[in-house]
Motif scaffolding. Structure first.
Motif, PDB file in Angstrom:
ATOM      1  N   THR A   7      -2.421 -16.079   0.352  1.00  0.00           N
ATOM      2  CA  THR A   7      -3.345 -16.839  -0.410  1.00  0.00           C
ATOM      3  C   THR A   7      -4.521 -16.382  -0.312  1.00  0.00           C
ATOM      4  OG1 THR A   7      -3.737 -18.533   1.419  1.00  0.00           O
ATOM      5  CG2 THR A   7      -1.856 -19.241  -0.224  1.00  0.00           C
ATOM      6  N   GLY A   8      -5.543 -16.073  -1.987  1.00  0.00           N
ATOM      7  CA  GLY A   8      -6.455 -15.540  -2.339  1.00  0.00           C
ATOM      8  C   GLY A   8      -6.405 -14.024  -2.134  1.00  0.00           C
ATOM      9  N   GLY A   9      -4.741 -13.778  -2.554  1.00  0.00           N
ATOM     10  CA  GLY A   9      -4.863 -11.954  -2.595  1.00  0.00           C
ATOM     11  C   GLY A   9      -5.356 -11.688  -3.727  1.00  0.00           C
ATOM     12  N   ALA A  10      -5.771 -12.040  -4.548  1.00  0.00           N
ATOM     13  CA  ALA A  10      -6.252 -11.318  -5.965  1.00  0.00           C
ATOM     14  C   ALA A  10      -7.449 -11.117  -5.075  1.00  0.00           C
ATOM     15  CB  ALA A  10      -6.418 -12.624  -7.086  1.00  0.00           C
ATOM     16  N   GLY A  11      -7.875 -11.251  -3.974  1.00  0.00           N
ATOM     17  CA  GLY A  11      -9.372 -11.247  -3.708  1.00  0.00           C
ATOM     18  C   GLY A  11      -9.242 -10.030  -3.323  1.00  0.00           C
ATOM     19  N   PHE A  12     -10.532  -9.129  -3.297  1.00  0.00           N
ATOM     20  CA  PHE A  12     -10.630  -8.071  -2.374  1.00  0.00           C
ATOM     21  C   PHE A  12     -10.117  -7.305  -0.923  1.00  0.00           C
ATOM     22  CE2 PHE A  12     -13.630  -5.857   1.376  1.00  0.00           C
ATOM     23  CZ  PHE A  12     -12.846  -4.510   0.731  1.00  0.00           C
ATOM     24  N   ILE A  13     -10.028  -8.030  -0.291  1.00  0.00           N
ATOM     25  CA  ILE A  13      -9.591  -7.378   1.045  1.00  0.00           C
ATOM     26  C   ILE A  13      -7.538  -8.352   1.060  1.00  0.00           C
ATOM     27  CG2 ILE A  13      -8.253  -8.242   3.671  1.00  0.00           C
ATOM     28  CD1 ILE A  13     -11.993  -8.970   4.179  1.00  0.00           C
ATOM     29  N   GLY A  14      -8.079  -9.792  -0.173  1.00  0.00           N
ATOM     30  CA  GLY A  14      -6.272  -9.623  -0.717  1.00  0.00           C
ATOM     31  C   GLY A  14      -5.493  -8.314  -0.972  1.00  0.00           C
ATOM     32  N   SER A  15      -5.991  -7.860  -2.099  1.00  0.00           N
ATOM     33  CA  SER A  15      -5.203  -7.157  -3.048  1.00  0.00           C
ATOM     34  C   SER A  15      -4.557  -5.757  -2.091  1.00  0.00           C
ATOM     35  CB  SER A  15      -6.380  -6.824  -4.306  1.00  0.00           C
ATOM     36  OG  SER A  15      -7.034  -6.902  -4.267  1.00  0.00           O
ATOM     37  N   ASN A  16      -5.953  -6.050  -1.067  1.00  0.00           N
ATOM     38  CA  ASN A  16      -5.920  -4.449  -0.575  1.00  0.00           C
ATOM     39  C   ASN A  16      -4.679  -4.464   0.405  1.00  0.00           C
ATOM     40  OD1 ASN A  16      -7.362  -1.844  -1.171  1.00  0.00           O
ATOM     41  ND2 ASN A  16      -9.095  -3.715  -1.436  1.00  0.00           N
ATOM     42  N   LEU A  17      -4.571  -5.833   0.851  1.00  0.00           N
ATOM     43  CA  LEU A  17      -3.166  -5.887   2.123  1.00  0.00           C
ATOM     44  C   LEU A  17      -2.485  -6.080   1.045  1.00  0.00           C
ATOM     45  CD1 LEU A  17      -2.741  -7.293   4.677  1.00  0.00           C
ATOM     46  CD2 LEU A  17      -3.100  -9.381   3.658  1.00  0.00           C
ATOM     47  N   VAL A  18      -1.607  -6.505   0.119  1.00  0.00           N
ATOM     48  CA  VAL A  18      -0.743  -7.119  -0.578  1.00  0.00           C
ATOM     49  C   VAL A  18      -0.467  -5.529  -1.083  1.00  0.00           C
ATOM     50  CG1 VAL A  18      -0.293  -7.364  -3.441  1.00  0.00           C
ATOM     51  CG2 VAL A  18      -0.622  -8.803  -2.120  1.00  0.00           C
ATOM     52  N   ARG A  19      -1.116  -4.019  -1.701  1.00  0.00           N
ATOM     53  CA  ARG A  19      -0.534  -3.073  -1.635  1.00  0.00           C
ATOM     54  C   ARG A  19      -0.527  -2.688  -0.564  1.00  0.00           C
ATOM     55  NH1 ARG A  19      -5.427  -1.836  -3.834  1.00  0.00           N
ATOM     56  NH2 ARG A  19      -5.032  -3.318  -5.577  1.00  0.00           N
ATOM     57  N   TYR A  20      -0.999  -3.115   0.549  1.00  0.00           N
ATOM     58  CA  TYR A  20      -0.808  -2.085   2.267  1.00  0.00           C
ATOM     59  C   TYR A  20       0.556  -2.546   2.997  1.00  0.00           C
ATOM     60  CZ  TYR A  20      -1.067  -1.195   7.336  1.00  0.00           C
ATOM     61  OH  TYR A  20      -0.632  -0.865   8.279  1.00  0.00           O
ATOM     62  N   MET A  21       1.428  -4.530   2.543  1.00  0.00           N
ATOM     63  CA  MET A  21       2.350  -4.552   2.703  1.00  0.00           C
ATOM     64  C   MET A  21       3.504  -4.382   1.929  1.00  0.00           C
ATOM     65  SD  MET A  21       1.689  -7.975   4.110  1.00  0.00           S
ATOM     66  CE  MET A  21       1.456  -8.201   6.057  1.00  0.00           C
ATOM     67  N   LEU A  22       3.249  -3.847   0.389  1.00  0.00           N
ATOM     68  CA  LEU A  22       4.660  -3.001   0.280  1.00  0.00           C
ATOM     69  C   LEU A  22       4.502  -1.967   0.407  1.00  0.00           C
ATOM     70  CD1 LEU A  22       3.536  -4.496  -3.606  1.00  0.00           C
ATOM     71  CD2 LEU A  22       4.933  -5.696  -2.777  1.00  0.00           C
TER      72      LEU A  22
END
Ligand code: NAD
Ligand code: TYD
Length: 334
Positions: A7-22
């Motif tokens: 949740t909130g994955g389109a924000g600053f940390i969220g989008s970086n976290l998604v990329r990191y986790m993939l």
């Protein structure tokens, strides 16, 4: 396979976290659930839009029905909550959305975690400890928030603790220090100063500029979140930061030096009401799980400046929209 709702994955940390986790967990499915407020931006996820392990759902975390549908549709087993209103100055101007999203929204997600038997991780902030005059905050320290933003995040942390104790929802919380890096909305001080400096505009330094923050690289924070999610003990809180503070004025001077701009761009303006002059984290608990930040402040700032120099397509669009009205309201009277 694990199915995570970010949740909130389109924000600053969220989008970086998604990329990191993939990258870190090639077998995970990540579903970004985001309301796309002024701070949410699908440009932040543009480079992974066609990755089949990623899906996007537009929705509000305060909307229980929509949250439950997303959980059912995507067979979610874990929630990582980053959705929040996040800017202290906006919380001072208008706290309403902060209470709704940061407190009530967290409650909605906790209810869903209870109902569906999900693992829950909260991305929290060091601001809940308040102004730290001496020493460094430990996870067991009392919460003393001093802005509507910090108070709403503290409310969320307390609810999460209650859901662990009362309903045994398996929760963890990370409390991160200030992040810097790619895709940070240019209302936060570092991207604001970088983008203003690129355009030869003044850098508005609040008060004497002697306040201190622990500026950490966003991917180091993401690594800490990932570690707490996988190895943290349910019910526990973990601080994430470098454990080193920088004075704001020094940060401003380094931004100017990296961009080869004159220090005369620094302009002292009226201070923020209730300004927390110092945050400082003791990060030994997460270090005990084997975590350490890969970047010093200087390395993190250099990478961040470089990214903004190379990605004008991303921030010029933002700075030309509603942002202009916000900037006028926030800085004109200062
Ligand atoms: P951000 O403002 O860049 O992004 C927030 C995201 O949440 C946006 O995509 C927005 O659209 C979404 N959102 C807001 N309200 C929503 C709602 N009601 N429903 C669904 N989505 C909603 O924030 P950020 O800097 O990436 O921070 C992410 C999280 O990390 C926040 O919880 C924040 O408190 C926490 N945090 C941030 C920092 C920092 O330095 N930025 C440090 C520590 C902790
Ligand atoms: P900010 O990025 O808003 O984060 P925080 O949530 O920690 O307040 O601000 C970081 C620091 O920079 C904080 O001490 C306030 C200061 N600041 C300025 O001096 N000028 C500005 O224009 C902004 C936005 C912040």
């Amino acid at each position: 396979m694990r199915n995570l709702l970010i949740t909130g994955g389109a924000g600053f940390i969220g989008s970086n976290l998604v990329r990191y986790m993939l990258r870190k967990h090639p077998d995970y499915h990540l579903v970004v659930y985001d309301k796309l407020t002024y701070a949410g931006n699908l440009d932040n996820l543009r480079d992974i839009a066609s990755d089949r392990r990623y899906a996007f759902v537009k929705g509000d975390i305060c909307d229980a029905e929509a949250v439950e549908s997303a959980i059912r549709d995507h067979k979610i087993d874990t929630i990582v909550n980053l959705a929040a209103e996040t800017h202290v100055d906006r919380s001072i101007m208008d706290p309403d959305a902060f209470i709704k999203t940061d407190v009530y929204g967290t409650y909605v997600l906790l209810e869903a975690a209870k109902k569906f038997g999900l693992r829950y991780h909260q991305v929290g902030t060091d601001e809940v400890y308040g102004w730290v005059e001496k020493g460094s905050s430990r996870e067991t320290d009392g919460l003393m928030p001093r802005s509507p933003y910090a108070a709403s995040k503290a409310g969320a942390d307390l609810l999460i603790h209650a859901y662990f104790v009362t309903y045994q929802v398996p929760v963890t919380i990370t409390r991160g220090a200030n992040n810097i890096g790619p895709y940070q909305y240019p209302e936060k001080v570092v991207p604001l100063f970088i983008t203003n400096a690129i355009d030869n505009l003044p850098l508005p330094v609040y008060g004497d500029g002697r306040q201190m923050r622990d500026y950490q690289y966003v991917l180091d924070h993401c690594e800490g979140i990932d570690l707490a999610l996988h190895q943290g003990k349910p019910g526990e809180v973990y601080n994430v930061g470098t454990g080193r503070e920088t004075v704001n004025l020094e940060m401003a001077r380094l931004v100017l030096k990296l961009l080869n701009k004159p220090e005369s761009l620094i302009q002292h303006v009226a201070d923020r009401p209730g300004h927390d002059r110092r945050y400082s984290l003791d990060v030994s608990k997460l270090s005990g799980l084997g975590w350490e930040p890969a970047h010093t402040f200087e390395e993190a700032l250099e990478k961040t400046v470089q990214w903004y120099v190379e990605n004008e397509w991303w921030w010029r669009k933002i700075k030309s929209g509603d942002y202009k009205e916000y900037y006028r309201k926030q800085y004109a009277g200062r």
